[in-house]
Design an enzyme around this catalytic site. Sequence first.
Site, mmCIF file in Angstrom:
data_model
loop_
_atom_site.group_PDB
_atom_site.id
_atom_site.type_symbol
_atom_site.label_atom_id
_atom_site.label_comp_id
_atom_site.label_asym_id
_atom_site.label_seq_id
_atom_site.Cartn_x
_atom_site.Cartn_y
_atom_site.Cartn_z
ATOM 1 N N TYR A 72 62.652 40.388 59.065
ATOM 2 C CA TYR A 72 63.768 41.252 59.441
ATOM 3 C C TYR A 72 63.748 42.576 58.681
ATOM 4 O O TYR A 72 64.655 43.380 58.818
ATOM 5 C CB TYR A 72 65.110 40.547 59.192
ATOM 6 C CG TYR A 72 65.387 39.458 60.204
ATOM 7 C CD1 TYR A 72 64.548 38.358 60.303
ATOM 8 C CD2 TYR A 72 66.473 39.528 61.070
ATOM 9 C CE1 TYR A 72 64.773 37.355 61.221
ATOM 10 C CE2 TYR A 72 66.710 38.534 62.007
ATOM 11 C CZ TYR A 72 65.850 37.448 62.076
ATOM 12 O OH TYR A 72 66.079 36.463 62.996
ATOM 13 N N ASP A 76 59.625 22.701 61.576
ATOM 14 C CA ASP A 76 59.583 22.012 62.885
ATOM 15 C C ASP A 76 60.196 20.613 62.783
ATOM 16 O O ASP A 76 61.011 20.215 63.618
ATOM 17 C CB ASP A 76 58.156 21.964 63.481
ATOM 18 C CG ASP A 76 57.043 21.939 62.447
ATOM 19 O OD1 ASP A 76 57.349 22.036 61.237
ATOM 20 O OD2 ASP A 76 55.874 21.821 62.833
ATOM 21 N N ASP A 91 68.260 32.087 60.680
ATOM 22 C CA ASP A 91 68.932 32.649 61.858
ATOM 23 C C ASP A 91 68.924 31.618 62.991
ATOM 24 O O ASP A 91 69.951 31.336 63.622
ATOM 25 C CB ASP A 91 68.191 33.925 62.277
ATOM 26 C CG ASP A 91 69.005 34.794 63.216
ATOM 27 O OD1 ASP A 91 70.182 34.464 63.457
ATOM 28 O OD2 ASP A 91 68.465 35.797 63.714
ATOM 29 N N LYS A 127 57.747 26.748 55.955
ATOM 30 C CA LYS A 127 56.560 26.427 56.760
ATOM 31 C C LYS A 127 55.337 26.650 55.868
ATOM 32 O O LYS A 127 54.374 27.337 56.239
ATOM 33 C CB LYS A 127 56.537 27.329 58.008
ATOM 34 C CG LYS A 127 55.438 27.016 59.011
ATOM 35 C CD LYS A 127 55.695 25.788 59.849
ATOM 36 C CE LYS A 127 54.521 25.457 60.730
ATOM 37 N NZ LYS A 127 54.679 24.198 61.483
#
Length: 339
Positions: free
Chosen positions: A123, A205, A229, A172
């Site tokens: 972002y 995930d 988000d 991740k």
Amino acid sequence: MHKVTLIPGDGIGPSITDAAVRIIEAAGVGIDWEKVEAGLPAIDKFKDPLPKEVIDSIERNRVALKGPLTTPVGSGFRSVNVALRKEFDLYANVRPARSFEGVPSRYGQIDLVIVRENTEEFYAGIEHYIDPQRSAAETIGVVTRRGSERIVKYAYEYARSHNRKKVTTVHKANILKYTGGLFLDVSRHVAAGYPEIATEDRIIDNMAMQMVMKPQQFDVIVTTNLFGDILSDLASGLVGGLGLAPGANIGYSAAIFEAVHGSAPDIAGKNIANPTAVILGGVMMLRHLNEHAAADRIERCVREVIKEAKNVTRDLNPDSGVGTTEMTQAIIDRIHASS
Ligand code: NAD
């Protein structure tokens, strides 16, 4: 008397922020609102989506309540929401999701808080096409040790001060070995300073699946910007939808309170938007201002009105025939009756 910057926003923003202001007034909190325009209405008036008077006002008052602001998709001006977070270094985005009695949802007893890093990674706006033909594009997601440390510490301090039992770090790091790896490393290091709080980590995930299958297992969740988000919209869906989900953007020198949702252009101007998310954003703001009694009272009244499922907007009860203004009035009446 508190002085607070009010940014009505666009789309459904003006109607729902008006609801929040009226409800806070009904609870008897003295606020001198300094109203300023950002986003689309500011472009119309000042040719600038983030005029200096908005920055000056937040700098002066250090607290703002903000309606959603539209960001054009794919092109056009950059997100004013992101610009405000960067301008005031609002590094912690706190998004609670708690079940509501009376709201049809898959699970009850969800009470979790997502603490999302709010200034770094994808972002930060470091992106470009690699050539004029736009044959490829790059977005650079920078994750820093300092940025990771302060958001993870914020999550653990939040857990400690709110008597929460567990922090889950979401990452991740198996694929994003550097950015994800740094965030995970730092989070393990910070966790060691809070032995009384249980700590775990999940790969994003797997986390998405677990939140859908068994969300009650989560308490405080800390994660990087993009995952936070997405997970916070998912969390709002678990407790009744975006119309119910508030958020706070916290920095060292300022704080901006808002709804998780956007400007909802599909329902703007129809008096059907649920005002609850931004009202509960106002409740978070009142707690930040140490107005705990009024905050508790408003939250209780909002929850009671929702539980009765009569004076609620159609996202909560499709048969109600009730709009934003009627739901707001029902909450105000409840507040008056509770005094
Ligand atoms: P959105 O959150 O505005 O709407 C998603 C869906 O939820 C829509 O169907 C909408 O009608 C519904 N919804 C949202 N708020 C609701 C409410 N209070 N009551 C009932 N239903 C509600 O997401 P979007 O359509 O993807 O985004 C619209 C614009 O908002 C975009 O320009 C986006 O960039 C912006 N946005 C702003 C913020 C912010 O200001 N913090 C956050 C998210 C999106």
